[in-house]
Design an enzyme around this catalytic site. Structure first.
Site, PDB file in Angstrom:
ATOM      1  N   SER A 100       0.792  -1.230   0.000  1.00 56.16           N
ATOM      2  CA  SER A 100       0.000   0.000   0.000  1.00 56.16           C
ATOM      3  C   SER A 100       0.821   1.276   0.000  1.00 56.16           C
ATOM      4  O   SER A 100       0.258   2.363  -0.094  1.00 56.16           O
ATOM      5  CB  SER A 100      -0.911   0.000   1.232  1.00 56.16           C
ATOM      6  N   THR A 218      -2.789   2.471   2.765  1.00 54.75           N
ATOM      7  CA  THR A 218      -2.136   3.734   3.114  1.00 54.75           C
ATOM      8  C   THR A 218      -1.561   3.576   4.511  1.00 54.75           C
ATOM      9  O   THR A 218      -1.996   2.705   5.253  1.00 54.75           O
ATOM     10  CB  THR A 218      -3.210   4.872   3.180  1.00 54.75           C
ATOM     11  N   THR A 236       1.157   6.949   0.786  1.00 52.62           N
ATOM     12  CA  THR A 236       0.408   5.868   0.126  1.00 52.62           C
ATOM     13  C   THR A 236       0.822   5.685  -1.327  1.00 52.62           C
ATOM     14  O   THR A 236       1.348   6.619  -1.951  1.00 52.62           O
ATOM     15  CB  THR A 236      -1.107   6.202   0.150  1.00 52.62           C
ATOM     16  N   ARG A 246      -4.291   9.986 -11.041  1.00 52.72           N
ATOM     17  CA  ARG A 246      -5.239  10.124  -9.921  1.00 52.72           C
ATOM     18  C   ARG A 246      -4.474  10.377  -8.619  1.00 52.72           C
ATOM     19  O   ARG A 246      -3.489   9.712  -8.327  1.00 52.72           O
ATOM     20  CB  ARG A 246      -6.069   8.842  -9.795  1.00 52.72           C
ATOM     21  N   THR A 269      -7.258   6.420   6.405  1.00 49.67           N
ATOM     22  CA  THR A 269      -6.858   5.431   5.405  1.00 49.67           C
ATOM     23  C   THR A 269      -8.142   4.842   4.833  1.00 49.67           C
ATOM     24  O   THR A 269      -9.186   4.863   5.481  1.00 49.67           O
ATOM     25  CB  THR A 269      -5.994   4.297   5.997  1.00 49.67           C
ATOM     26  N   GLY A 270      -8.058   4.309   3.639  1.00 50.52           N
ATOM     27  CA  GLY A 270      -9.251   3.741   3.002  1.00 50.52           C
ATOM     28  C   GLY A 270      -9.618   4.550   1.771  1.00 50.52           C
ATOM     29  O   GLY A 270      -8.766   5.238   1.191  1.00 50.52           O
TER      30      GLY A 270
HETATM   31  N1  GLY Z   1      -6.480   6.699   1.019  1.00 54.87           N
HETATM   32  C1  GLY Z   1      -5.608   6.515  -0.030  1.00 54.87           C
HETATM   33  C2  GLY Z   1      -6.159   6.804  -1.352  1.00 54.87           C
HETATM   34  O1  GLY Z   1      -7.355   6.748  -1.558  1.00 54.87           O
HETATM   35  O2  GLY Z   1      -5.385   7.073  -2.252  1.00 54.87           O
END
Ligand code: GLY
Length: 373
Positions: A100, A218, A236, A246, A269-270
């Protein structure tokens, strides 16, 4: 809340036990019913409280080594909180087995590993970030240089890479054989509507993916130094197999992290898009300013995300399933007085954990769940 708010004031102003009204909000009856179990667990929830004057670091579950290192640095070398967090997460960024973050992170849809990171310093209320950074293993440290050595906050893409190299960071190939293998399997089985509904994707089974269909793995780390100053960082490789270019919430101040030296520090995170659309980490800190415990503040932000997701389900049906958001999101928070906590959107009891290190050492503790399955 003033910076001289005492620990006793903080505790008097707060307390556990959210009402059904504050939790139920505008969710439908079915969702509100699901939340009843959560209300009970919140009443029973006890945010941890560490010894005053001892450094504390909280992070996502993949940051056990990171929190231990951050606390060691604050304790033994009087390293400021933000730098301790950045140096703590560097261990995870360099770990090829963590899919991650940094080296070994899952690539974008073209097979390239691109990294996002940010850090924020409580005393100076300053921040730095890098987005879509390629070939640099430690994006959080680059973000710290952006904060310390420029008047900018966000650098992205080729500009971020040029800045990192100018600052002496070396380029490296970040795509490991393992991450490449997972990407190749995904590419072979790629869904035609994958860009619109990444939640439908199925990935090769991997314990680190934590059962999420398409991980947004992350690491966030918030740190409290012995003198009561705060700092944090989030780093991340972002959503696995994202469209090149992105960026998620991690490099966005107020979304993937936020700290206010008079209140506390928080991170996420998520699913980054949900943390962005809710201003999640900023919201957690502001809820702590208003008197919430860290756990309550994290749950409040998750509930806000749930409400927003339910409202948007007409346009994005894949995001809402069985009366709850169809994605993972976790917030972590530490308050200036040493109270800490974390809450996660969904999961089986005890399945979601966070890492904490204080005077009792580094350990994993369970996140409070908004939707318990
Ligand atoms: N939380 C990390 C991402 O969506 O890139």
């Amino acid at each position: 809340m003033a910076s001289d708010t005492t620990r006793r004031d903080f505790l008097r102003q707060t307390g556990l036990g959210l009402t059904a009204a504050t939790l139920g909000g505008s969710l439908t009856a079915a969702s509100a019913q699901q939340l009843q179990a959560t209300q009970q667990s919140i009443r029973a929830a006890s945010s941890g409280l560490s010894q005053p004057g001892h450094p504390i670091a909280i992070s996502s579950a993949n940051g056990l080594a990171a929190v231990a290192e951050a606390v060691r640095l604050m304790k033994e070398s009087q390293v400021r909180a933000v730098s301790a967090a950045v140096r703590g997460v560097a261990i995870v960024e360099a770990d090829p087995d963590d899919l991650s973050v940094g080296l070994g992170g899952l690539p974008d849809e073209s097979g390239e590993v691109t990294l996002d990171a940010a850090c924020m310093d409580g005393p100076s209320h300053n921040a730095g970030s890098v987005g879509c950074l390629k070939r640099i293993m430690h994006p959080a440290a680059v973000a710290e240089r952006v904060m310390d050595r420029t008047d900018h906050i966000n650098l992205v893409g080729v500009g971020a890479l040029a800045f990192a190299k100018e600052q002496g960071f070396e380029e490296a190939d970040l795509l490991t054989d393992r991450a490449k293998g997972i990407w190749e399997k995904w590419l072979k089985n790629r869904e035609p509507d994958d860009r619109l509904w990444p939640l439908n994707d199925t990935l090769p089974a991997d314990p680190i993916l934590q059962g999420e269909p398409r991980p947004w793995g992350t690491i966030h780390c918030s740190a409290l130094a012995p003198d009561g100053t705060l700092g944090c960082c989030t780093t991340t490789s972002g959503l696995a197999f994202k469209i090149p270019g992105r960026i998620g919430d991690s490099p966005l101040i107020g979304c993937g992290l936020y700290c206010d030296n008079s209140v506390g520090s928080a991170g996420a995170t998520g699913r980054g898009e949900a943390a962005i659309l809710s201003g999640g980490s900023w919201l957690v800190v502001e809820r702590m300013r208003a008197g919430d415990t860290p756990t309550e503040a994290c749950l409040y932000a998750l509930r806000r995300v749930a409400e927003q997701t339910e409202r948007s389900a007409k346009w994005q049906p894949a995001l809402w399933k069985d009366g709850q958001p169809n994605f993972g999101l976790t917030f972590y928070a530490v308050r200036k007085d040493g109270l800490y906590g974390s809450a996660s959107m969904r999961g089986a009891k005890g399945s979601r954990k966070f890492a904490i290190c204080d005077e009792k050492g580094a350990r994993l503790e369970p996140c409070t769940l908004l939707f318990e399955s």
